[in-house]
Enzyme design. Structure first.
Site, PDB file in Angstrom:
ATOM      1  N   HIS A  56      10.547  -2.417   1.502  1.00 36.32           N
ATOM      2  CA  HIS A  56       9.375  -2.031   0.702  1.00 36.32           C
ATOM      3  C   HIS A  56       8.106  -2.334   1.480  1.00 36.32           C
ATOM      4  O   HIS A  56       7.698  -3.480   1.613  1.00 36.32           O
ATOM      5  CB  HIS A  56       9.386  -2.794  -0.635  1.00 36.32           C
ATOM      6  N   HIS A  58       4.111  -0.284   2.690  1.00 36.48           N
ATOM      7  CA  HIS A  58       3.207   0.864   2.520  1.00 36.48           C
ATOM      8  C   HIS A  58       2.644   1.228   3.890  1.00 36.48           C
ATOM      9  O   HIS A  58       1.571   0.762   4.272  1.00 36.48           O
ATOM     10  CB  HIS A  58       2.082   0.518   1.546  1.00 36.48           C
ATOM     11  N   GLN A 151       0.270   6.269  -6.569  1.00 33.93           N
ATOM     12  CA  GLN A 151      -0.534   5.041  -6.696  1.00 33.93           C
ATOM     13  C   GLN A 151      -1.462   5.039  -7.905  1.00 33.93           C
ATOM     14  O   GLN A 151      -1.660   4.026  -8.541  1.00 33.93           O
ATOM     15  CB  GLN A 151      -1.368   4.843  -5.415  1.00 33.93           C
ATOM     16  N   HIS A 209       7.465   0.950  -8.548  1.00 34.62           N
ATOM     17  CA  HIS A 209       6.621  -0.236  -8.729  1.00 34.62           C
ATOM     18  C   HIS A 209       6.608  -0.487 -10.232  1.00 34.62           C
ATOM     19  O   HIS A 209       6.047   0.310 -10.984  1.00 34.62           O
ATOM     20  CB  HIS A 209       5.196   0.036  -8.251  1.00 34.62           C
ATOM     21  N   GLU A 212       4.106  -4.680 -12.142  1.00 33.46           N
ATOM     22  CA  GLU A 212       3.472  -5.528 -11.117  1.00 33.46           C
ATOM     23  C   GLU A 212       2.180  -6.089 -11.709  1.00 33.46           C
ATOM     24  O   GLU A 212       1.077  -5.619 -11.421  1.00 33.46           O
ATOM     25  CB  GLU A 212       3.199  -4.739  -9.831  1.00 33.46           C
ATOM     26  N   ASP A 308       5.848  -5.590   1.872  1.00 37.32           N
ATOM     27  CA  ASP A 308       4.895  -4.818   1.062  1.00 37.32           C
ATOM     28  C   ASP A 308       3.695  -4.339   1.877  1.00 37.32           C
ATOM     29  O   ASP A 308       3.426  -3.140   1.944  1.00 37.32           O
ATOM     30  CB  ASP A 308       4.436  -5.640  -0.156  1.00 37.32           C
TER      31      ASP A 308
HETATM   32  N1  17E Z   1       0.051  -0.572  -4.264  1.00 40.13           N
HETATM   33  C1  17E Z   1       0.488  -1.219  -5.381  1.00 40.13           C
HETATM   34  O1  17E Z   1       0.424  -0.662  -6.492  1.00 40.13           O
HETATM   35  N2  17E Z   1       1.005  -2.465  -5.263  1.00 40.13           N
HETATM   36  C2  17E Z   1       1.085  -3.055  -4.079  1.00 40.13           C
HETATM   37  N3  17E Z   1       1.607  -4.283  -4.001  1.00 40.13           N
HETATM   38  C3  17E Z   1       0.614  -2.395  -2.908  1.00 40.13           C
HETATM   39  C4  17E Z   1       0.114  -1.144  -3.055  1.00 40.13           C
HETATM   40  C5  17E Z   1       0.687  -3.065  -1.573  1.00 40.13           C
HETATM   41 FE   FE2 Z   2       4.333  -2.012  -3.041  1.00 38.15          FE
END
Ligand code: 17E
Ligand code: FE2
Length: 411
Positions: A56, A58, A151, A209, A212, A308
């Site tokens: 994982h 980006h 995103q 995701h 989070e 990440d």
């Molecule tokens: N975008 C997101 O939603 N969460 C993250 N941890 C990263 C990007 C790195």
């Molecule tokens: Fe991520």
């Protein structure tokens, strides 16, 4: 090429691993340490393992921290805002250059399998188109899986559903999502149903995701797991982050775990990223902001660790070294017990391979690809304790990287 004097995880004694072209041809026990023949690599009694995995990251956002602005609050949501500013200036070449630089860092630390999320909430899909080329141009270094990652949301972003479909048509391998970022709970739920429909229709893997946040009300994991369970897709589905689980109460979690086990989905935790981004709305006591890594593992479910970010709007550090993530993660998750240390490398090797559905494309077994590492220590515990490194990385039977350990001289 042969590797001699190799120790193998889970086995007693020393071995010779014989490579024939791009395959592992034989694994033979050695009765005593042997001398290398010409062309042999001597593992010197240290571990030989399958390559490390970065499940994982980006790669589209990597190496952009501070461009044009730094994330001053350290929150996930400011990271998304700062990234939106940088995203406006993303180009094809800029994406390829940064992604390739980062892949070199990963390769230098023994990683040969990578899953990258790529932001598809951009009507031009410039980064995604660039990453599809990167995937081809770096095949000699890594296997790259590309996640179509919305995103700024599937339902909350204008044209979000169509962009997901287009990203799959262009060549993304995995369907992503971000339900906790959608504007409403209903949108979060419908985004998960949409992305699971898309993955089922196109026969693709899923990596969302999911939750989070430290908000204990963020409960999209149950939706994802149930969708996976009823469709029988669990082994092909991954829930990334799930940090809200660190804030769920035990009564809810005990019910949730029953569903999670039935669903057979995989989990990824990004411990350095989450300890940095989460807990930001607490004073003291301050939450760690990670998912329940040890409990997921103890329950017999599959969980692995990931980086990440490397120097992006969400996280200013990082250097490609997944051993650093493992060490931090074991600390943060209370996993420095004897048993955990004996099998710590599972969290960056075998568990990650299962998450990525690598199947017979991974592992030290006769007939599998000649992709392997020579490490700097004889077992998992010593690799972690000594902050060890991959000293050699072999791919398709050829050396990709060799590292000289640093030397200390007492004076
Ligand atoms: N975008 C997101 O939603 N969460 C993250 N941890 C990263 C990007 C790195
Ligand atoms: Fe991520």
């Amino acid at each position: 090429m042969n590797i001699i004097n190799a120790r193998l995880r889970g086995k007693e004694g020393l071995f010779r691993v014989e490579l024939d072209g791009e395959r592992i041809a034989a694994i033979a026990p050695l009765s005593s340490p042997s001398n290398p023949a010409v062309g042999d690599l001597d593992a010197g009694g240290n571990l030989v393992t399958a390559p490390f995995i970065e499940p994982h990251i980006h790669l589209d956002a990597t190496l952009t921290a501070g461009e044009p602005n730094w994330n001053m609050t350290g929150t996930l949501f400011e990271g998304i805002e700062r990234w939106a500013e940088r995203k406006a200036t993303v180009t094809h070449e800029d994406t390829k250059t940064r992604a390739k630089k980062t892949i070199d860092m990963l390769v230098d630390h023994g990683i040969q399998h990578v899953r990258t999320h790529v932001d598809v909430t951009d009507p031009s899909l410039a980064a995604l188109k660039a990453m599809v080329e990167v995937r081809d141009e770096t095949r000699h270094l890594i296997n790259l899986q590309i996640v179509a990652f919305p995103q700024e949301g599937i339902e909350s972003f204008a044209g979000g559903r169509a962009l997901m479909e287009e990203a799959i048509a262009i060549g993304a391998d995995v369907v992503g999502g971000i339900p906790h970022f959608e504007n409403t709970r209903e949108q979060g739920v419908s985004s998960v149903k949409f992305l699971m429909d898309l993955a089922e229709r196109k026969d693709l893997l899923v990596d969302v995701h999911c939750d989070e946040t430290d908000d204990p009300q963020s409960r999209f994991l149950e939706v994802l797991a149930e969708e996976a369970r009823i469709r029988g897709m669990g082994a092909r589905v991954t829930a990334s982050h799930t940090t809200a689980m660190g804030s769920y109460d035990n009564a809810y979690c005990s019910k949730l775990f029953r569903l999670l086990k039935q669903s057979e989905i995989n989990f990824i935790s990004c411990p350095t990223e989450s300890i940095h981004l989460q807990g930001r709305f607490d004073s003291y006591p301050k939450r760690r902001g990670l998912t329940r890594v040890a409990e997921i593992d103890r329950a017999g479910m599959n969980i692995c660790f990931a980086q990440d970010s490397i120097v992006d709007p969400w996280y200013p550090l990082g250097n490609g070294n997944i051993m650093r993530i493992l060490e931090a993660g074991l600390h943060i998750c209370h996993m420095l017990g004897y048993e955990d240390l004996q099998r710590g490398l599972d969290l960056i090797t075998d568990n990650s391979a299962r998450t990525l559905n690598l199947g017979e494309g991974y592992g030290i077994e006769v007939g599998r690809p000649a992709n392997l590492l020579i490490l700097s220590a004889p077992n998992d515990y010593e690799m972690i304790r000594t902050q060890g490194h991959a000293l050699a990385s072999i791919r398709n039977g050829k050396l990709l990287m060799q590292r000289t350990p640093s030397r200390v001289e007492r004076c």
